[in-house]
Design an enzyme around this catalytic site. Structure first.
Site, PDB file in Angstrom:
ATOM      1  N   GLU A 132      52.702 -21.413   2.368  1.00 13.69           N
ATOM      2  CA  GLU A 132      51.770 -22.358   2.985  1.00 13.69           C
ATOM      3  C   GLU A 132      51.224 -21.762   4.272  1.00 13.69           C
ATOM      4  O   GLU A 132      51.781 -20.783   4.800  1.00 13.69           O
ATOM      5  CB  GLU A 132      52.468 -23.694   3.272  1.00 13.69           C
ATOM      6  CG  GLU A 132      52.689 -24.498   2.002  1.00 13.69           C
ATOM      7  CD  GLU A 132      53.275 -25.877   2.246  1.00 13.69           C
ATOM      8  OE1 GLU A 132      53.913 -26.085   3.299  1.00 13.69           O
ATOM      9  OE2 GLU A 132      53.105 -26.745   1.381  1.00 13.69           O
ATOM     10  N   HIS A 252      46.142 -34.343   9.150  1.00 14.36           N
ATOM     11  CA  HIS A 252      45.984 -33.535   7.942  1.00 14.36           C
ATOM     12  C   HIS A 252      44.507 -33.526   7.575  1.00 14.36           C
ATOM     13  O   HIS A 252      43.873 -34.575   7.560  1.00 14.36           O
ATOM     14  CB  HIS A 252      46.813 -34.115   6.786  1.00 14.36           C
ATOM     15  CG  HIS A 252      47.024 -33.122   5.698  1.00 14.36           C
ATOM     16  ND1 HIS A 252      46.030 -32.748   4.835  1.00 14.36           N
ATOM     17  CD2 HIS A 252      48.114 -32.388   5.358  1.00 14.36           C
ATOM     18  CE1 HIS A 252      46.500 -31.833   4.004  1.00 14.36           C
ATOM     19  NE2 HIS A 252      47.763 -31.595   4.305  1.00 14.36           N
ATOM     20  N   ARG A 298      45.656 -26.399  10.537  1.00 20.42           N
ATOM     21  CA  ARG A 298      45.210 -27.753  10.176  1.00 20.42           C
ATOM     22  C   ARG A 298      44.278 -28.381  11.201  1.00 20.42           C
ATOM     23  O   ARG A 298      43.309 -29.052  10.837  1.00 20.42           O
ATOM     24  CB  ARG A 298      46.427 -28.669  10.024  1.00 20.42           C
ATOM     25  CG  ARG A 298      47.191 -28.391   8.774  1.00 20.42           C
ATOM     26  CD  ARG A 298      48.416 -29.255   8.656  1.00 20.42           C
ATOM     27  NE  ARG A 298      49.068 -28.955   7.388  1.00 20.42           N
ATOM     28  CZ  ARG A 298      50.202 -29.489   6.988  1.00 20.42           C
ATOM     29  NH1 ARG A 298      50.833 -30.363   7.754  1.00 20.42           N
ATOM     30  NH2 ARG A 298      50.722 -29.172   5.833  1.00 20.42           N
ATOM     31  N   HIS A 356      48.913 -37.631  10.303  1.00 24.30           N
ATOM     32  CA  HIS A 356      49.857 -37.188   9.283  1.00 24.30           C
ATOM     33  C   HIS A 356      51.291 -37.102   9.794  1.00 24.30           C
ATOM     34  O   HIS A 356      52.206 -37.635   9.191  1.00 24.30           O
ATOM     35  CB  HIS A 356      49.393 -35.815   8.795  1.00 24.30           C
ATOM     36  CG  HIS A 356      50.223 -35.244   7.696  1.00 24.30           C
ATOM     37  ND1 HIS A 356      50.472 -35.927   6.527  1.00 24.30           N
ATOM     38  CD2 HIS A 356      50.847 -34.044   7.572  1.00 24.30           C
ATOM     39  CE1 HIS A 356      51.218 -35.176   5.729  1.00 24.30           C
ATOM     40  NE2 HIS A 356      51.470 -34.034   6.347  1.00 24.30           N
ATOM     41  N   ARG A 391      53.153 -28.536  14.285  1.00 29.16           N
ATOM     42  CA  ARG A 391      54.245 -28.329  13.330  1.00 29.16           C
ATOM     43  C   ARG A 391      53.848 -27.326  12.264  1.00 29.16           C
ATOM     44  O   ARG A 391      52.770 -27.420  11.676  1.00 29.16           O
ATOM     45  CB  ARG A 391      54.575 -29.671  12.669  1.00 29.16           C
ATOM     46  CG  ARG A 391      55.630 -29.592  11.591  1.00 29.16           C
ATOM     47  CD  ARG A 391      55.763 -30.931  10.891  1.00 29.16           C
ATOM     48  NE  ARG A 391      54.580 -31.252  10.129  1.00 29.16           N
ATOM     49  CZ  ARG A 391      54.563 -31.382   8.799  1.00 29.16           C
ATOM     50  NH1 ARG A 391      55.659 -31.198   8.096  1.00 29.16           N
ATOM     51  NH2 ARG A 391      53.457 -31.709   8.164  1.00 29.16           N
TER      52      ARG A 391
HETATM   53  C1  LIG Z   1      51.979 -37.563   2.453  1.00 32.65           C
HETATM   54  C2  LIG Z   1      52.978 -36.723   3.219  1.00 32.65           C
HETATM   55  C3  LIG Z   1      53.278 -35.429   2.785  1.00 32.65           C
HETATM   56  C4  LIG Z   1      54.221 -34.653   3.484  1.00 32.65           C
HETATM   57  N1  LIG Z   1      54.557 -33.414   2.999  1.00 32.65           N
HETATM   58  C5  LIG Z   1      55.549 -32.718   3.613  1.00 32.65           C
HETATM   59  C6  LIG Z   1      56.043 -31.504   3.065  1.00 32.65           C
HETATM   60  O1  LIG Z   1      55.593 -31.049   2.015  1.00 32.65           O
HETATM   61  N2  LIG Z   1      57.047 -30.850   3.728  1.00 32.65           N
HETATM   62  C7  LIG Z   1      57.595 -31.326   4.886  1.00 32.65           C
HETATM   63  O2  LIG Z   1      58.509 -30.694   5.448  1.00 32.65           O
HETATM   64  N3  LIG Z   1      57.147 -32.486   5.425  1.00 32.65           N
HETATM   65  C8  LIG Z   1      56.159 -33.191   4.807  1.00 32.65           C
HETATM   66  N4  LIG Z   1      55.745 -34.376   5.346  1.00 32.65           N
HETATM   67  C9  LIG Z   1      56.426 -34.891   6.548  1.00 32.65           C
HETATM   68  C10 LIG Z   1      57.818 -35.388   6.158  1.00 32.65           C
HETATM   69  O3  LIG Z   1      57.758 -36.027   4.914  1.00 32.65           O
HETATM   70  C11 LIG Z   1      58.372 -36.358   7.172  1.00 32.65           C
HETATM   71  O4  LIG Z   1      58.220 -35.866   8.459  1.00 32.65           O
HETATM   72  C12 LIG Z   1      59.861 -36.601   6.954  1.00 32.65           C
HETATM   73  O5  LIG Z   1      60.090 -36.943   5.614  1.00 32.65           O
HETATM   74  C13 LIG Z   1      60.361 -37.689   7.879  1.00 32.65           C
HETATM   75  O6  LIG Z   1      61.654 -38.053   7.480  1.00 32.65           O
HETATM   76  P1  LIG Z   1      62.448 -39.145   8.300  1.00 32.65           P
HETATM   77  O7  LIG Z   1      63.763 -39.269   7.634  1.00 32.65           O
HETATM   78  O8  LIG Z   1      62.417 -38.806   9.737  1.00 32.65           O
HETATM   79  O9  LIG Z   1      61.569 -40.479   8.150  1.00 32.65           O
HETATM   80  P2  LIG Z   1      61.041 -41.259   6.870  1.00 32.65           P
HETATM   81  O10 LIG Z   1      61.221 -40.489   5.631  1.00 32.65           O
HETATM   82  O11 LIG Z   1      59.652 -41.710   7.172  1.00 32.65           O
HETATM   83  O12 LIG Z   1      61.975 -42.531   6.816  1.00 32.65           O
HETATM   84  C14 LIG Z   1      61.900 -43.534   7.814  1.00 32.65           C
HETATM   85  C15 LIG Z   1      62.845 -44.658   7.456  1.00 32.65           C
HETATM   86  O13 LIG Z   1      62.983 -45.542   8.557  1.00 32.65           O
HETATM   87  C16 LIG Z   1      62.918 -46.867   8.105  1.00 32.65           C
HETATM   88  N5  LIG Z   1      62.490 -47.717   9.218  1.00 32.65           N
HETATM   89  C17 LIG Z   1      61.442 -47.558  10.060  1.00 32.65           C
HETATM   90  N6  LIG Z   1      61.403 -48.548  10.970  1.00 32.65           N
HETATM   91  C18 LIG Z   1      62.460 -49.349  10.698  1.00 32.65           C
HETATM   92  C19 LIG Z   1      62.949 -50.551  11.251  1.00 32.65           C
HETATM   93  N7  LIG Z   1      62.343 -51.154  12.299  1.00 32.65           N
HETATM   94  N8  LIG Z   1      64.050 -51.112  10.716  1.00 32.65           N
HETATM   95  C20 LIG Z   1      64.676 -50.562   9.634  1.00 32.65           C
HETATM   96  N9  LIG Z   1      64.254 -49.418   9.064  1.00 32.65           N
HETATM   97  C21 LIG Z   1      63.158 -48.827   9.586  1.00 32.65           C
HETATM   98  C22 LIG Z   1      61.943 -46.819   6.945  1.00 32.65           C
HETATM   99  O14 LIG Z   1      62.085 -47.952   6.114  1.00 32.65           O
HETATM  100  C23 LIG Z   1      62.399 -45.515   6.289  1.00 32.65           C
HETATM  101  O15 LIG Z   1      63.506 -45.778   5.460  1.00 32.65           O
HETATM  102  C24 LIG Z   1      54.813 -35.166   4.656  1.00 32.65           C
HETATM  103  C25 LIG Z   1      54.492 -36.449   5.108  1.00 32.65           C
HETATM  104  C26 LIG Z   1      53.594 -37.240   4.386  1.00 32.65           C
HETATM  105  C27 LIG Z   1      53.275 -38.619   4.877  1.00 32.65           C
END
Ligand SMILES: Cc1cc2nc3c(=O)[nH]c(=O)nc-3n(C[C@H](O)[C@H](O)[C@H](O)COP(=O)(O)OP(=O)(O)OC[C@H]3O[C@@H](n4cnc5c(N)ncnc54)[C@H](O)[C@@H]3O)c2cc1C
Length: 551
Positions: A132, A252, A298, A356, A391
């Site tokens: 990438e 993005h 990006r 994004h 990032r």
């Molecule tokens: C479309 C898209 C494509 C992506 N592609 C990539 C990729 O290919 N590679 C890569 O490395 N990254 C990618 N990213 C970024 C990456 O997916 C995220 O940064 C990462 O998954 C974040 O993980 P996390 O566990 O921090 O949060 P999340 O996976 O967003 O989880 C957050 C959690 O917190 C919970 N939550 C939030 N607020 C509350 C609350 N008040 N009370 C209770 N629960 C709450 C939600 O319900 C959820 O369960 C992408 C992002 C998107 C949107």
């Protein structure tokens, strides 16, 4: 005087004692990659509760397409991964954090393979690697073509659900963190939650890990799912934790842009496979903008698309008709386009940039500890210094795995087997506004439009001042009456974090990484620092890069 929406609420003793009380050793707020990985480590030492405000599939994690970056092959090196990450970060990465994630990442990814992740494989049966933008080697591991996040989520959920000491409360919304007093720095003792069936509940925890993801929903255009309303950032700020580098929001360049359709991502890998960006007349404008054309960083592609639309007044399209085997390589994107009658082998795809990834976050050390006792933060809600000012693609799933494991292990050490923190005095800090009530849904859509217009892909001091005035105006009003409902809290959280992003972007009078100011187009050594924001301070505290987190 603090803005109304900055204040703590719910710390009312008589009301708290009437609510159902639940006790655990470690409370994890969030069920994405970071939260679930943290839960696995913490569960080795005691009881764990994981909260998700929506279904487990409604996370940024589940929507990740491209893959997870890690050095697992002989022809690649940790040093090269470190170098690529530092280059993308444009002078604001903390090298110690970068090295830590790049070094521990391979073990975390291998562990996922061992736990049953269906990684895509090449003809010889080895895990297939993609490349990438910004990576000097092929090191992106993926599943189901473009369904990596969903597969990682599946594997992690299976793992967490198999643990006898862990409970997952889905659709359980954390309204605010519990602290014994309103003053910043009071220890965090759990959270107050709202569940559609059980109502308000108090969850007491010896350690609380925020893994609540990003803040894309602050913007009218976003790739993020609905839960990404910056709740964890706002909760941590109200509890006195330090937030860092809030100006840095990665946009993005290519999301599907059809009226009424969700802004679903058209992965960078599509451009990597040869798709071109064209305007209404078919002109391929990126070749005039950057030597890497469509594979430029990006922020440069996003800015070029916005400028091209402003110049010609029409639309911008992704021409993927030249991509061989599109439907096999990108089955998820193909299915999604088909829902709107588009066939990428025949049709041009209308695209636009969208918010994004939220680079800023709750500042932590290498174990995910914040500067508030009892509170850890991991994943997109945290700021470890890994991403700097921009990032590198596919580093965020990796960060969630590495820091999730470390934070869960560290936080789990507080476990004492019965999860009861003991009685604590709770005091109230409830603001009473002399002004009227705000209409929550109107404020919410106004915030999202204002953030997109004024704190979006390109920014100016004047536009940032306008939006700050807007936040100051909203801050005089109350959201009190609706604060038993998650919707009101989400809006309040968006107001707190939106105001901080605007303040940080206004302070940062330079262009660096994904923060671009039309009135200050160059980066400046004066701003080669982290800007830290704490409740009660109008101005940021500045700390040099690589100083280490202040905990
Ligand atoms: C479309 C898209 C494509 C992506 N592609 C990539 C990729 O290919 N590679 C890569 O490395 N990254 C990618 N990213 C970024 C990456 O997916 C995220 O940064 C990462 O998954 C974040 O993980 P996390 O566990 O921090 O949060 P999340 O996976 O967003 O989880 C957050 C959690 O917190 C919970 N939550 C939030 N607020 C509350 C609350 N008040 N009370 C209770 N629960 C709450 C939600 O319900 C959820 O369960 C992408 C992002 C998107 C949107």
């Amino acid at each position: 005087m603090q803005p109304i929406f900055d204040q703590r609420r719910y710390l009312i003793p008589f009301r708290l004692t009437l609510l159902p009380q639940i006790f655990t050793d470690t409370l994890v707020i969030g069920g994405g990659v970071a939260g679930l990985r943290a839960a696995v480590s913490a569960a080795e030492q005691g009881e764990v509760i994981v909260l998700t405000k929506a279904a487990l599939s409604q996370t940024n994690t589940a929507w990740a397409q491209g893959g997870v970056a890690a050095v697992l092959r002989e022809d690649d090196s940790i040093d090269a991964h470190v170098r690529d990450t530092l280059t993308a970060g444009a002078g604001l990465c903390d090298e110690s954090a970068v090295r830590l994630v790049c070094e521990e990442g391979p073990a975390r990814v291998r562990e996922l393979f061992d736990w049953g992740m269906a990684v895509d494989r090449d003809a010889s049966g080895e895990p297939d690697v993609g490349r990438e933008g910004g990576h000097s080697a092929s090191r992106i591991y993926h599943s189901g073509g473009d369904a990596t996040g969903a597969e990682i989520g599946r594997v992690m959920e299976e793992r967490v659900r198999s643990l006898a000491t862990t409970r997952v409360f889905e659709r359980c919304f954390a309204l605010d963190l519990l602290t014994p007093g309103p003053e910043p720095g009071s220890p965090v003792l759990g959270a107050i939650t709202h569940h559609p069936r059980y109502g308000l509940q108090v969850i007491w925890a010896r350690s609380t890990i925020l893994a609540s993801g990003g803040a894309g929903v602050l913007y009218r255009e976003t790739t993020n799912p609905a839960p990404a309303t910056a709740d964890g950032l706002a909760m941590a700020y109200r509890a006195g934790a330090t937030l860092a580098d809030m100006a840095f929001v990665q946009f993005h360049p290519t999301v599907l842009y059809l009226p009424g359709a969700p802004r679903s991502l058209i992965s960078e890998a599509v451009r990597g496979e040869g798709a071109h960006l064209v305007d209404d007349s078919g002109f391929r404008f990126m070749t005039d903008v950057h030597e890497l054309g469509e594979l430029a960083p990006r922020d440069i592609v996003s800015t070029a698309i916005v400028n091209q639309i402003a110049k010609q007044g029409g639309r911008v399209w992704l021409d993927a008709r030249r991509v061989d085997g599109f439907t096999t390589r990108f089955p998820g994107i193909t299915r999604n386009l088909a829902r709107f009658g588009l066939d990428p082998t025949r049709d041009l795809i209308p695209v636009h940039p969208a918010a994004h990834y939220f680079i800023g976050g709750v500042r932590t050390d290498a174990n995910g500890r914040t500067d508030v006792p009892g509170l850890w933060a991991v994943g997109e809600s945290a700021s470890t210094g890994l991403h700097g000012a921009n990032r590198l693609a596919s580093n965020s799933l990796l960060e969630g795995l590495v820091l999730g494991e470390r934070a869960g292990r560290d936080a789990g050490r507080n476990s004492n087997g019965n999860g009861r923190p003991g009685p604590v005095p709770i005091v109230s800090d409830i603001p009473i506004s002399e002004h009227g009530e705000l209409d929550v849904s109107d404020v919410r859509s106004s915030v999202r439009s204002a953030m997109w217009r004024n704190v979006g892909v390109t920014r100016t001091g004047a536009k940032l001042k306008d939006v700050r005035d807007m936040f100051d105006f909203w801050a005089r009003y109350s959201l009190d009456k609706i604060l038993d409902e998650p919707d009101g809290w989400e809006t309040q959280n968006m107001l707190v974090v939106g105001a901080l992003v605007a303040r940080s972007a206004q302070w940062r009078a330079e262009s660096r990484g994904c923060h671009r100011r039309d009135d200050a187009p160059e980066s400046s050594d004066d701003f080669a620092v982290h800007d830290l924001w704490r409740r009660g301070n109008a101005d940021p505290v500045l700390v040099p890069v690589d100083l280490g987190a202040p905990v």
